[in-house]
Design an enzyme around this catalytic site. Structure first.
Site, PDB file in Angstrom:
ATOM      1  N   VAL A 104      33.695  26.243  43.478  1.00 54.26           N
ATOM      2  CA  VAL A 104      35.146  26.236  43.360  1.00 54.26           C
ATOM      3  C   VAL A 104      35.654  27.552  43.919  1.00 54.26           C
ATOM      4  O   VAL A 104      35.131  28.618  43.575  1.00 54.26           O
ATOM      5  CB  VAL A 104      35.592  26.066  41.897  1.00 54.26           C
ATOM      6  CG1 VAL A 104      37.120  26.038  41.806  1.00 54.26           C
ATOM      7  CG2 VAL A 104      35.001  24.798  41.290  1.00 54.26           C
ATOM      8  N   CYS A 105      36.644  27.481  44.784  1.00 55.81           N
ATOM      9  CA  CYS A 105      37.277  28.681  45.330  1.00 55.81           C
ATOM     10  C   CYS A 105      36.219  29.575  45.983  1.00 55.81           C
ATOM     11  O   CYS A 105      35.395  29.117  46.770  1.00 55.81           O
ATOM     12  CB  CYS A 105      38.044  29.377  44.218  1.00 55.81           C
ATOM     13  SG  CYS A 105      39.245  30.605  44.773  1.00 55.81           S
ATOM     14  N   THR A 106      36.210  30.859  45.658  1.00 59.13           N
ATOM     15  CA  THR A 106      35.282  31.790  46.305  1.00 59.13           C
ATOM     16  C   THR A 106      33.876  31.731  45.740  1.00 59.13           C
ATOM     17  O   THR A 106      33.020  32.540  46.112  1.00 59.13           O
ATOM     18  CB  THR A 106      35.807  33.236  46.202  1.00 59.13           C
ATOM     19  OG1 THR A 106      36.078  33.548  44.829  1.00 59.13           O
ATOM     20  CG2 THR A 106      37.069  33.407  47.028  1.00 59.13           C
TER      21      THR A 106
END
Length: 322
Positions: A104-106
């Site tokens: 998720v995300c970074t």
């Protein structure tokens, strides 16, 4: 049905919603269908972690003691900016053992640092796509979608897109009815398609500095069915077509044609999502002229037809052939 273990990796500086969003989805699915998921969280040493927003999260245990997961989920957050070598080493050793790798995300930055995204198509938060591509050239970074599936690897964009990806995985594992039940409980759409853009056309492009060009951008947004040729837009800005095209690209970061294409696609998608208008009516209102022209644009940009897009994304039942 075999129970799937979902292991969520925790670390200091993690984004809390990157953790809680997917966890709520998977535990919601377990509540609806007992025996479907076993959700566990773990940090390197089993100690509590402090999230980027200041919340303290207490994990179930240490990574060394965690069960072998079906789904290994790595959230993002400020803590990924300086990757912990010990955490990266653990991911490098244990990531290949999971049946499904999710970020998720970074969190994609940690997977990439461990070499787990090499040769895969992936995405991350729009603000870090360029950095991810530069630092890890073996990863095929796609900055546009809210999530990307490439074999056993699934990566998502910023924050709430982790919920979209988790719902998509639940639908894959347990079927649409269970995913819909979880989405309704969380008061979100069943799921946004993965190829939904992270940004609207207007946000994806820069805002022009000069007032005439800003007004042209606004005109395009408000009149997608008008004549939006370079010649017509240049006349509206009181510039020659050549001067207009150069100035527009210099100030917005994209050509007039690409900007028009994005606006028309976004307008058509919004009509398909929010209205019961027929495909022919949507194509005319969005500036495509004919359903076939709109169909070609959707296939090129999204890899799906307008009818299929409506079937997957419209929250209200609609006749996809209209």
């Amino acid at each position: 049905m075999a129970q799937r273990t979902v292991l969520v990796v925790l670390f200091d500086g993690v984004q809390s919603l990157d953790v809680t969003g997917p966890v709520e989805v998977f535990t919601g699915a377990e509540t609806h269908t007992p025996g479907s998921y076993r959700v566990r969280t773990a940090s390197l040493d089993g100690a509590p972690v402090r999230t980027s927003s200041g919340l303290t999260v207490v994990p179930d245990g240490a990574l060394a003691d965690a069960p072998d997961p079906h789904t290994l989920l790595v959230p993002g957050g400020q803590g990924t900016r300086r990757s912990d070598p010990e955490l990266v080493a653990w991911l490098r050793a244990h990531g290949p053992l999971a049946e499904r790798l999710v970020s998720v995300c970074t969190g994609a930055v940690l997977l990439a640092a461990a070499g787990l995204l090499d040769g895969h198509r992936a995405t991350t938060h729009w603000a870090y796509c360029e950095t991810l591509a530069r630092d890890h050239p073996a990863v095929c970074v796609d900055p546009d979608p809210i999530y990307v599936r490439d074999g056993r690897v699934a990566t998502s964009a910023g924050v709430t897109s982790g919920i979209d990806l988790a719902l998509a995985l639940v639908e894959e594992d347990l079927g649409r009815a269970v995913a819909l039940a979880v989405a309704r409980h969380l008061v979100v759409f069943l799921r946004r398609p993965g190829n939904q853009a992270q940004f609207s056309a207007q946000l994806a492009a820069q805002t022009a500095q000069r007032a005439p060009l800003r007004e042209v951008q606004q005109w395009i947004t408000e009149h997608p069915d008008d004549d939006l040729s370079v010649e017509a837009l240049a006349a509206r800005a009181a510039l020659s077509p050549r001067h207009f095209a150069r100035a527009f690209q210099a100030e917005t970061g994209t050509t007039p044609g690409r900007y028009v294409d994005r606006v028309r696609l976004e307008h058509a998608r919004r009509l398909l999502e929010d209205t019961g208008d027929g495909v022919g009516e949507v194509s005319r209102a969005s500036g495509y002229g004919t359903p076939e022209a709109m169909r070609r644009a959707f296939l090129k940009a999204l890899g799906t037809t307008p009818a299929e897009y409506r079937r997957r994304f419209s929250p209200a039942p609609a006749d996809p052939t209209r």
